[in-house]
Design an enzyme around this catalytic site. Structure first.
Site, PDB file in Angstrom:
ATOM      1  N   LYS A   1      47.177  48.021  43.564  1.00  0.00           N
ATOM      2  CA  LYS A   1      48.064  47.653  42.452  1.00  0.00           C
ATOM      3  C   LYS A   1      48.807  48.885  41.954  1.00  0.00           C
ATOM      4  O   LYS A   1      50.004  48.838  41.660  1.00  0.00           O
ATOM      5  CB  LYS A   1      47.248  47.015  41.316  1.00  0.00           C
ATOM      6  CG  LYS A   1      46.751  45.612  41.670  1.00  0.00           C
ATOM      7  CD  LYS A   1      45.719  45.078  40.690  1.00  0.00           C
ATOM      8  CE  LYS A   1      45.123  43.780  41.217  1.00  0.00           C
ATOM      9  NZ  LYS A   1      44.054  43.225  40.388  1.00  0.00           N
TER      10      LYS A   1
ATOM     11  N   GLN B   1      40.591  44.084  35.193  1.00  0.00           N
ATOM     12  CA  GLN B   1      40.108  43.878  36.562  1.00  0.00           C
ATOM     13  C   GLN B   1      38.755  43.173  36.534  1.00  0.00           C
ATOM     14  O   GLN B   1      37.834  43.604  35.837  1.00  0.00           O
ATOM     15  CB  GLN B   1      40.021  45.240  37.286  1.00  0.00           C
ATOM     16  CG  GLN B   1      39.701  45.143  38.758  1.00  0.00           C
ATOM     17  CD  GLN B   1      40.765  44.401  39.576  1.00  0.00           C
ATOM     18  OE1 GLN B   1      41.947  44.439  39.264  1.00  0.00           O
ATOM     19  NE2 GLN B   1      40.339  43.704  40.614  1.00  0.00           N
TER      20      GLN B   1
ATOM     21  N   ASP C   1      48.424  38.643  34.581  1.00  0.00           N
ATOM     22  CA  ASP C   1      47.519  38.010  35.547  1.00  0.00           C
ATOM     23  C   ASP C   1      47.576  36.483  35.416  1.00  0.00           C
ATOM     24  O   ASP C   1      47.126  35.776  36.321  1.00  0.00           O
ATOM     25  CB  ASP C   1      46.070  38.457  35.263  1.00  0.00           C
ATOM     26  CG  ASP C   1      45.501  39.317  36.382  1.00  0.00           C
ATOM     27  OD1 ASP C   1      46.025  39.260  37.511  1.00  0.00           O
ATOM     28  OD2 ASP C   1      44.519  40.025  36.117  1.00  0.00           O
TER      29      ASP C   1
HETATM   30  N1  GUN Z   1      39.613  40.629  40.908  1.00  0.00           N
HETATM   31  C1  GUN Z   1      39.909  40.169  42.125  1.00  0.00           C
HETATM   32  N2  GUN Z   1      41.192  39.756  42.165  1.00  0.00           N
HETATM   33  C2  GUN Z   1      41.700  39.956  40.937  1.00  0.00           C
HETATM   34  C3  GUN Z   1      42.984  39.738  40.353  1.00  0.00           C
HETATM   35  O1  GUN Z   1      43.930  39.260  40.976  1.00  0.00           O
HETATM   36  N3  GUN Z   1      43.105  40.085  39.043  1.00  0.00           N
HETATM   37  C4  GUN Z   1      42.083  40.594  38.343  1.00  0.00           C
HETATM   38  N4  GUN Z   1      42.306  40.884  37.061  1.00  0.00           N
HETATM   39  N5  GUN Z   1      40.881  40.811  38.837  1.00  0.00           N
HETATM   40  C5  GUN Z   1      40.709  40.494  40.144  1.00  0.00           C
END
Ligand code: GUN
Length: 282
Positions: free
Chosen positions: A52, A96, A119
């Site tokens: 990211k 996350q 998200d």
């Molecule tokens: N953990 C695994 N995939 C994701 C995601 O797309 N967003 C977040 N916030 N946590 C994750």
């Protein structure tokens, strides 16, 4: 059969976003900022967060990874989220997941205000999607819709079958396709006669979390097949679709890896830039 190339499509989306941000910055606007909160050091999360952050750099988003101790209390974590929620210089907040077991994930996530919920995980965001209003679509469904449109695949009037009903993928995927005027069937672990239903799908989205779950006899000739699965097996990384058996029957299919995964990250960038643009208009 055409392979839906997530890497290339993600690159294209990120380039478009980079151009947009460059224009804003040349016009003297402040920077687009994403804050990523990570509690502890889950190894899978470390990889996701790194990807990211790399994408932010390519797009021109100023990201900051805020690392918090894995023993942090619920109240301290909530305090941190609320301080970012109230910080006007922050456009997107991402917590996350997963969080360590002692923390209430839903309670923390719900503190992200809808205008910063890049998200798309909060109840409000899912509600806005359900009523067809501007909120944030979660990144995997968003990336999939972007990719289907990018390849010129018609959606309106088509029968889309989604297997899986998670809050993050299956449900928002079904709603997003409904908003694109698909006729949508949402299937899940209790669905009877699954094969009979999937065989009628023009567009089949597999978000089951079971390796090679979708076999050739479940797929209609000429279908578009999208594989959301990332399953680690003794034979390496496998999707939810038995690609080798299914590919010849499809008009379009996503590979694993290199299909949906890169689109999810690119769509997070898209949502963050949208949050930024909306903040400039207010
Ligand atoms: N953990 C695994 N995939 C994701 C995601 O797309 N967003 C977040 N916030 N946590 C994750």
């Amino acid at each position: 059969m055409v392979i839906l190339d997530g890497k290339e499509t993600a690159k294209k989306l990120k380039e478009e976003l980079n151009k947009k941000l460059s224009c804003y910055y040349e016009g003297g606007n402040k920077k687009c900022k994403l804050k990523i909160l990570m509690v502890g050091n889950n190894p899978a999360s470390e990889v996701y967060v790194r990807n990211k952050s790399k994408a932010c750099e390519a797009v021109g988003i100023e990201d900051e990874l805020i690392r918090l101790d894995e023993n942090i209390s619920q109240s301290k974590l909530e305090e941190k989220v609320l301080s970012l929620a109230n910080d006007e210089s922050v456009h997107g907040i991402l917590i996350q997941l997963p969080l360590p077991k002692h923390l209430d994930e839903d309670a923390v996530t719900e503190l992200v205000p809808p205008e910063k919920d890049v998200d798309g995980f909060t109840t409000k965001s899912l509600g806005l999607l359900a009523v067809g209003k501007d909120g944030f679509l979660s990144c995997t469904p968003g990336g999939i819709v972007y990719m289907l449109k990018n390849y010129g695949i018609p959606l309106a009037g088509k029968h889309a079958v989604v297997i899986g009903r998670s809050k993050i993928v299956g449900k928002p995927m079904a709603l997003a396709l409904l908003n694109e005027n698909c006729t949508v069937t949402a299937c899940h672990s209790k669905t009877e006669n699954l094969k009979e239903i999937t065989r009628t799908a023009d567009i089949l989205i597999a978000a089951v979390g079971r390796p090679l779950f979708v076999t050739a006899d479940m797929v209609k000739d000429g279908a578009v097949v999208v594989d959301v699965g990332i399953n680690r097996t003794d034979d390496g990384l496998k999707g939810d679709v038995d690609f080798d058996a299914v590919a010849d029957k499809c008009s379009y299919i996503t590979p694993v890896p290199g299909g949906v995964g890169p689109m999810t990250v690119a769509y997070l960038m898209n949502n963050t830039v949208t949050a930024y643009e909306r903040s400039l208009k207010n």
